[in-house]
Scaffold this active site. Structure first.
Site, PDB file in Angstrom:
ATOM      1  N   ASN A 113       0.808  -1.227   0.000  1.00  0.00           N
ATOM      2  CA  ASN A 113       0.000   0.000   0.000  1.00  0.00           C
ATOM      3  C   ASN A 113       0.841   1.278   0.000  1.00  0.00           C
ATOM      4  OD1 ASN A 113      -2.536  -1.347   0.043  1.00  0.00           O
ATOM      5  ND2 ASN A 113      -2.297  -1.727   2.232  1.00  0.00           N
ATOM      6  N   ARG A 150      -4.281 -13.911   0.272  1.00  0.00           N
ATOM      7  CA  ARG A 150      -5.405 -14.121   1.175  1.00  0.00           C
ATOM      8  C   ARG A 150      -6.405 -15.100   0.557  1.00  0.00           C
ATOM      9  NH1 ARG A 150      -6.147  -7.736   2.455  1.00  0.00           N
ATOM     10  NH2 ARG A 150      -5.665  -7.720   0.220  1.00  0.00           N
TER      11      ARG A 150
END
Length: 353
Positions: free
Chosen positions: A23, A156
């Site tokens: 990020n 994930r």
């Protein structure tokens, strides 16, 4: 900051979780520090930037990739990470450090600049190695790749091995920005551009529904003619079909089939590859011009100029193009002066004196 906040910051800084490039982390902080130092000449800001640079260089794998976290954490954090443009952000910053004057005010050593260049070059090679082949044809990239096999990897539960419309776009734009691309880079960009055309979703748009507070409460996929194409964030490795997942990791082929939490809380479609397609034609023309120029080069008298006015941007590219029996001198010019380079031998014969 209050005394309590400073204590908590110190605890968080030493919790052994490790630092990350996810990020925009680390790169954004470094860019901010450089700007602050430009206005407030405090040495601690410069030192912090240098430490950040040393961290990025140290965190790089030998194969040229970067993990999401370093020091390494168990799990998907060790994968070569393109997700959210993590690796591309790092590489763009490294190139700015050694190739532009943006960070000259930080007095970065020549050794560190050279290390930044080496890291960038290794990163490019990693990108080329991880580009996925579908039935023998180069396509795009997954959001993360296995550090050992280079294969697309799972992160994930809802981030399955796939081809990414989003992350692949920024990777290609990075490759397109390289001044003197190799044949391998040219082939990579061309293949990815072809894949973007093949994998685009047409006559479709995503409508977001908001509540009175401006929060997204639903997303609907609507068929509509004459809208710009979109791409799936995740597409099957074998047939490019966009898919979606809840946290159970089960593939669904309609956004409406997954629950509200993941449907509304994740960006499943993207338009970022459009920028690649918009720029590809001009990029291809520029590459063709350079190729034509290379074909017309007098291999006995080549000029290397960093400003693009010569036959090559760097000395190594000129050497690679030279014949083994080249005996005439090779001129190397910088923006400010012409500098004669003394080379050793090629095929046992002096090529520059």
């Amino acid at each position: 900051m209050t005394a309590k906040e400073k204590v908590q910051l110190h605890i968080d800084k030493n919790d052994n979780v490790g630092a990350t490039i996810d990020n925009g982390a680390t790169t954004l902080e470094m860019i901010f520090l450089a700007k602050v130092y430009a206005h407030h000449n405090h040495e601690r800001y410069r030192i912090a930037f240098i430490k950040g640079l040393e961290y990025l260089i140290q965190a790089q794998y030998e194969n040229g990739g970067w993990p999401q976290f370093y020091p390494l954490r168990k799990g998907y954090y060790t994968h070569i990470t393109y997700n959210d443009d993590a690796m591309v952000n790092v590489m763009n910053l490294l190139r700015d450090i050694y190739e532009t004057q943006k960070y000259d005010h930080l007095n970065i050593s020549a050794a560190l600049k050279n290390a930044a260049k080496n890291a960038f070059d290794k990163g490019v090679q990693c990108i080329l190695k991880t580009q996925y082949k579908q039935n023998g044809v180069l396509t795009a990239w997954c959001a993360q790749h296995d550090v050992e096999t280079y294969a697309p990897a799972k992160a994930r539960a809802y981030e399955l091995p796939s081809l990414s419309g989003k992350e692949s776009a920024k990777i290609v734009l990075l490759l397109m920005s390289i001044k003197n691309p190799s044949e391998e880079i040219i082939n990579s960009v061309t293949a990815a551009s072809n894949w973007f055309k093949k994998a685009q979703i047409t006559d479709t748009r995503v409508e977001r529904i908001y509540n009175s507070d401006g929060k997204v409460i639903d997303k609907k996929v609507i068929a509509e003619h004459n809208v710009k194409p979109i791409w799936g964030r995740f597409m099957n490795l074998d047939d490019n079909r966009a898919f979606f997942c809840d946290r159970d990791g089960i593939k669904k082929y309609s956004l409406s089939e997954i629950g509200d939490e993941r449907r509304n809380g994740y960006r499943w479609y993207t338009d970022e590859p459009q920028e690649v397609l918009d720029e590809f034609s001009q990029w291809q023309k520029n590459v063709t011009i350079k190729r034509t120029k290379v074909n017309k080069i007098d291999i006995y008298n080549m000029t290397v100029a960093k400003d693009g006015s010569g036959d090559f941007f760097d000395l190594q590219s000129a050497i690679n193009a030279a014949k083994g029996f080249l005996i005439n001198r090779l001129q190397y010019c910088s923006r400010m002066a012409y500098i004669m380079k003394r080379l050793r031998y090629m095929n046992g014969i002096p090529i520059c004196v």
